[in-house]
Scaffold this motif. Structure first.
Motif, PDB file in Angstrom:
ATOM      1  N   GLN A   1       0.991  -1.135  -0.106  1.00 29.44           N
ATOM      2  CA  GLN A   1      -0.014  -0.196  -0.478  1.00 29.44           C
ATOM      3  C   GLN A   1       0.381   1.554  -0.054  1.00 29.44           C
ATOM      4  N   VAL A   2       1.524   1.353   0.583  1.00 22.53           N
ATOM      5  CA  VAL A   2       3.024   2.598   1.365  1.00 22.53           C
ATOM      6  C   VAL A   2       3.901   1.658   1.091  1.00 22.53           C
ATOM      7  N   GLN A   3       4.471   2.488  -0.276  1.00 27.80           N
ATOM      8  CA  GLN A   3       6.072   1.878  -0.404  1.00 27.80           C
ATOM      9  C   GLN A   3       6.470   2.915  -0.667  1.00 27.80           C
ATOM     10  N   LEU A   4       8.407   3.094  -0.929  1.00 32.41           N
ATOM     11  CA  LEU A   4       9.541   3.666  -1.126  1.00 32.41           C
ATOM     12  C   LEU A   4       9.975   3.015  -2.767  1.00 32.41           C
ATOM     13  N   VAL A   5      10.441   3.992  -3.554  1.00 31.86           N
ATOM     14  CA  VAL A   5      10.897   3.718  -4.280  1.00 31.86           C
ATOM     15  C   VAL A   5      11.679   5.534  -4.768  1.00 31.86           C
ATOM     16  N   GLU A   6      13.335   4.306  -4.904  1.00 31.30           N
ATOM     17  CA  GLU A   6      14.403   4.687  -4.495  1.00 31.30           C
ATOM     18  C   GLU A   6      15.348   5.175  -6.377  1.00 31.30           C
ATOM     19  N   SER A   7      15.905   6.152  -6.962  1.00 24.96           N
ATOM     20  CA  SER A   7      16.421   5.940  -7.785  1.00 24.96           C
ATOM     21  C   SER A   7      17.828   6.452  -7.791  1.00 24.96           C
ATOM     22  N   GLY A   8      18.698   6.083  -8.887  1.00 27.46           N
ATOM     23  CA  GLY A   8      19.777   7.699  -9.068  1.00 27.46           C
ATOM     24  C   GLY A   8      21.057   6.520  -8.410  1.00 27.46           C
ATOM     25  N   GLY A   9      21.039   5.396  -8.007  1.00 25.78           N
ATOM     26  CA  GLY A   9      22.537   4.946  -8.010  1.00 25.78           C
ATOM     27  C   GLY A   9      22.915   4.688  -8.948  1.00 25.78           C
ATOM     28  N   THR A  90      31.113   4.268  -1.370  1.00 19.59           N
ATOM     29  CA  THR A  90      30.231   2.557  -1.784  1.00 19.59           C
ATOM     30  C   THR A  90      29.388   2.267  -0.512  1.00 19.59           C
ATOM     31  N   ALA A  91      28.426   2.358  -0.894  1.00 13.25           N
ATOM     32  CA  ALA A  91      27.811   1.299  -0.217  1.00 13.25           C
ATOM     33  C   ALA A  91      26.439   1.177  -0.806  1.00 13.25           C
ATOM     34  N   VAL A  92      25.324   0.764  -0.304  1.00 12.60           N
ATOM     35  CA  VAL A  92      23.915   0.536  -0.539  1.00 12.60           C
ATOM     36  C   VAL A  92      23.014   2.173   0.258  1.00 12.60           C
ATOM     37  N   TYR A  93      22.608   2.560  -0.433  1.00 15.68           N
ATOM     38  CA  TYR A  93      21.941   3.376   0.190  1.00 15.68           C
ATOM     39  C   TYR A  93      20.184   3.004   0.235  1.00 15.68           C
ATOM     40  N   TYR A  94      20.139   3.025   1.420  1.00 13.04           N
ATOM     41  CA  TYR A  94      18.188   3.403   1.536  1.00 13.04           C
ATOM     42  C   TYR A  94      17.946   4.185   2.195  1.00 13.04           C
ATOM     43  N   CYS A  95      16.732   4.569   1.547  1.00 13.99           N
ATOM     44  CA  CYS A  95      15.501   5.217   2.028  1.00 13.99           C
ATOM     45  C   CYS A  95      14.296   5.352   3.082  1.00 13.99           C
ATOM     46  N   ASN A  96      14.227   6.454   3.687  1.00 19.47           N
ATOM     47  CA  ASN A  96      13.717   6.083   5.244  1.00 19.47           C
ATOM     48  C   ASN A  96      12.627   6.849   5.522  1.00 19.47           C
ATOM     49  N   ALA A  97      11.464   6.287   5.813  1.00 18.96           N
ATOM     50  CA  ALA A  97      10.372   8.057   5.939  1.00 18.96           C
ATOM     51  C   ALA A  97       9.634   6.783   7.217  1.00 18.96           C
ATOM     52  N   ASN A  98       9.312   8.497   8.353  1.00 15.45           N
ATOM     53  CA  ASN A  98       7.927   7.818   8.957  1.00 15.45           C
ATOM     54  C   ASN A  98       6.204   8.713   8.038  1.00 15.45           C
ATOM     55  N   ILE A  99       6.233   7.429   7.903  1.00 13.35           N
ATOM     56  CA  ILE A  99       4.740   8.062   7.069  1.00 13.35           C
ATOM     57  C   ILE A  99       3.373   7.481   8.617  1.00 13.35           C
ATOM     58  N   ARG A 100       2.224   7.797   8.528  1.00 10.94           N
ATOM     59  CA  ARG A 100       1.190   7.489   8.610  1.00 10.94           C
ATOM     60  C   ARG A 100       0.036   6.994   7.377  1.00 10.94           C
ATOM     61  N   ALA A 101      -0.018   6.378   7.549  1.00  9.37           N
ATOM     62  CA  ALA A 101      -1.556   5.769   6.178  1.00  9.37           C
ATOM     63  C   ALA A 101      -2.534   5.986   6.520  1.00  9.37           C
ATOM     64  N   LEU A 102      -3.077   5.662   5.384  1.00 11.46           N
ATOM     65  CA  LEU A 102      -4.265   6.394   5.591  1.00 11.46           C
ATOM     66  C   LEU A 102      -5.005   5.204   6.625  1.00 11.46           C
ATOM     67  N   ARG A 106      -1.088   5.144  13.601  1.00 12.97           N
ATOM     68  CA  ARG A 106       0.317   6.257  13.810  1.00 12.97           C
ATOM     69  C   ARG A 106       0.971   5.993  12.589  1.00 12.97           C
ATOM     70  N   GLN A 107       2.251   7.217  13.474  1.00 11.59           N
ATOM     71  CA  GLN A 107       3.152   6.689  11.615  1.00 11.59           C
ATOM     72  C   GLN A 107       4.447   5.497  12.175  1.00 11.59           C
ATOM     73  N   ARG A 108       4.892   5.159  11.503  1.00 10.15           N
ATOM     74  CA  ARG A 108       5.489   3.946  11.119  1.00 10.15           C
ATOM     75  C   ARG A 108       7.052   3.851  10.140  1.00 10.15           C
ATOM     76  N   PRO A 109       7.776   3.359  10.725  1.00  4.25           N
ATOM     77  CA  PRO A 109       8.937   3.479   9.260  1.00  4.25           C
ATOM     78  C   PRO A 109       8.709   2.927   8.305  1.00  4.25           C
ATOM     79  N   TYR A 110       9.060   3.023   6.981  1.00  8.15           N
ATOM     80  CA  TYR A 110       9.412   2.189   6.350  1.00  8.15           C
ATOM     81  C   TYR A 110      10.611   2.902   5.137  1.00  8.15           C
ATOM     82  N   TRP A 111      11.013   1.673   4.281  1.00  7.00           N
ATOM     83  CA  TRP A 111      12.495   1.054   3.847  1.00  7.00           C
ATOM     84  C   TRP A 111      11.664   1.389   2.083  1.00  7.00           C
TER      85      TRP A 111
END
Length: 121
Positions: A1-9, A90-102, A106-111
């Motif tokens: 339902q909620v997702q984080l999508v990274e790009s640019g590496g 040099t590493a794997v970079y992860y995006c993180n966000a504290n999101i409250r879904a509909l 309460r909010q929780r961390p997504y990766w």
């Protein structure tokens, strides 16, 4: 339902630049802090940079003056501009966000799924 999508590496030479982007999508009520972490094999994931909803930022000492984090609240995105890159970045970079879904109260961390950054000549 909620997702984080990274790009640019990718692969870049020492001294070069990369920009990472992360977009949150889905049934989102609100997003609080967003940030970037990185991890190399055999080590714990570490905070690189974070930004609050009102734009306050925090950086790891190792990237201060070289990396800049920013966000676009209208687009639910967070960016990481990385300049003067070093092999130790040099590493794997992860995006993180504290999101409250509909559907949640309460909010929780997504990766995100992670994106590889390799700094090498």
């Amino acid at each position: 339902q909620v997702q984080l999508v990274e790009s640019g590496g990718g692969l870049v030479q020492p001294g070069g630049s990369l920009r990472l982007s992360c977009a949150a999508s889905g049934m989102i009520f609100s997003i609080n802090a967003m940030g970037w972490y990185r991890q190399v094999p055999g080590k714990q994931r570490e905070l690189v940079a974070a930004i609050t909803g009102d734009g306050s930022t925090n950086y790891a000492d190792s990237v201060k003056g070289r990396f800049t984090i920013s966000r676009d609240n209208a687009k639910n995105t967070v960016l990481l501009q990385m300049n003067s890159l070093k092999p130790e970045d040099t590493a794997v970079y992860y995006c993180n966000a504290n999101i409250r879904a509909l559907a949640e109260f309460r909010q929780r961390p997504y990766w995100g799924q992670g994106t590889q950054v390799t700094v090498s000549s």
